[in-house]
Design an enzyme around this catalytic site. Structure first.
Site, PDB file in Angstrom:
ATOM      1  N   ASP A 175       0.844  -1.204   0.000  1.00 18.11           N
ATOM      2  CA  ASP A 175       0.000   0.000   0.000  1.00 18.11           C
ATOM      3  C   ASP A 175       0.877   1.251   0.000  1.00 18.11           C
ATOM      4  O   ASP A 175       1.598   1.505   0.964  1.00 18.11           O
ATOM      5  CB  ASP A 175      -0.891  -0.014   1.244  1.00 18.11           C
ATOM      6  CG  ASP A 175      -1.998   1.020   1.193  1.00 18.11           C
ATOM      7  OD1 ASP A 175      -1.759   2.131   0.660  1.00 18.11           O
ATOM      8  OD2 ASP A 175      -3.102   0.738   1.688  1.00 18.11           O
ATOM      9  N   HIS A 205      -3.211  -0.556  -2.083  1.00 23.78           N
ATOM     10  CA  HIS A 205      -4.340   0.133  -1.468  1.00 23.78           C
ATOM     11  C   HIS A 205      -5.621  -0.166  -2.251  1.00 23.78           C
ATOM     12  O   HIS A 205      -5.584  -0.400  -3.453  1.00 23.78           O
ATOM     13  CB  HIS A 205      -4.077   1.640  -1.447  1.00 23.78           C
ATOM     14  CG  HIS A 205      -5.034   2.402  -0.577  1.00 23.78           C
ATOM     15  ND1 HIS A 205      -5.025   2.296   0.796  1.00 23.78           N
ATOM     16  CD2 HIS A 205      -6.040   3.268  -0.888  1.00 23.78           C
ATOM     17  CE1 HIS A 205      -5.961   3.076   1.295  1.00 23.78           C
ATOM     18  NE2 HIS A 205      -6.596   3.663   0.288  1.00 23.78           N
TER      19      HIS A 205
END
Length: 238
Positions: A175, A205
């Site tokens: 992420d 993400h």
């Protein structure tokens, strides 16, 4: 059969905002609040609400941007700049109050059996955490909460001791918006709590968002969703 409509929620200060509602084919069901990404209540969030309703849950997805731009909705990364701008204007204490109003509304719905959980994604992952820590109606908070990749949680860890319900976290190890040390801080804050679990995935993400192709990771999303449903079943149907 799942049916959908919008509910009108009355805020503590008297304002009224919308919440997308998905209703299962059941006279009485546990409830789940879904908290949006920065893209608003869009096809992805509505689709997730319908999937939860198909699994037997009564679902409300409150419009968390209603005080800034009601019914704001974007589909994918192309709306990210606008969504981030709205997040920067979001009053988190007021948002927390609106979440509590949604919890009260859910518990008052005849189709709700009284048990209520929460699931949030991205911005909503942080709002789900806030829900667990702060929302109480007649002294009763949520019964279980799931947080997907909430980037703001690191700054809210001082609230961890206020969480009274089981809580589940999903994070992607790749992420770009959540540093590894932030995930580790959440793991440390939850260490020793038998009712808290942190899962990591080989994903980035918003890996659950099928409407954002460059972010979506089908394999990780499927595993995380199965774990989410099992977690909700364990704590809302017991």
């Amino acid at each position: 059969m799942v049916s959908t409509h919008y509910e009108k929620i009355t805020a503590a200060d008297g304002g009224v905002f919308d919440a997308f509602c998905a209703v299962p084919d059941s006279d009485s069901a546990p409830g789940v609040l879904i908290f949006q990404e920065i893209f608003g209540i869009n096809d992805n969030i509505r689709g997730l609400a319908e999937r939860l309703a198909a699994a037997g849950y009564l679902v409300l997805a409150p419009d968390m941007f209603w005080r800034i731009e009601p019914r704001f909705e974007r589909k994918d990364e192309s709306g990210m700049a606008e969504g981030i701008e709205l997040v920067q204007q979001l009053d988190f204490p007021l948002a927390g109050s609106d979440i509590t109003a949604t919890l009260a509304h859910m518990r008052a719905m005849p189709a709700c059996n009284g048990k209520v959980g929460g699931v949030g994604f991205c911005l909503g992952g942080a709002l789900a955490y806030l829900f667990a820590a702060n929302s109480r109606v007649d002294g009763h908070g949520p019964d279980a909460v799931v947080s997907y990749y909430g980037s703001a949680i690191r700054g809210m860890l001082d609230m961890a001791d206020k969480i009274e319900c089981p809580i589940l976290f999903h994070y992607g190890d790749r992420d770009p918006f959540i540093p590894a040390e932030d995930i580790e801080a959440v793991e440390q804050a939850m260490a020793g709590r038998p009712d808290a679990t942190v899962y990591r995935y080989d994903a980035g993400h918003a890996f659950s968002n099928w409407d954002a192709p460059s972010m979506y990771d089908e394999a990780s999303a499927r595993v995380a969703w199965d774990r989410t449903i099992q977690f909700l079943d364990d704590h809302l149907r017991a």
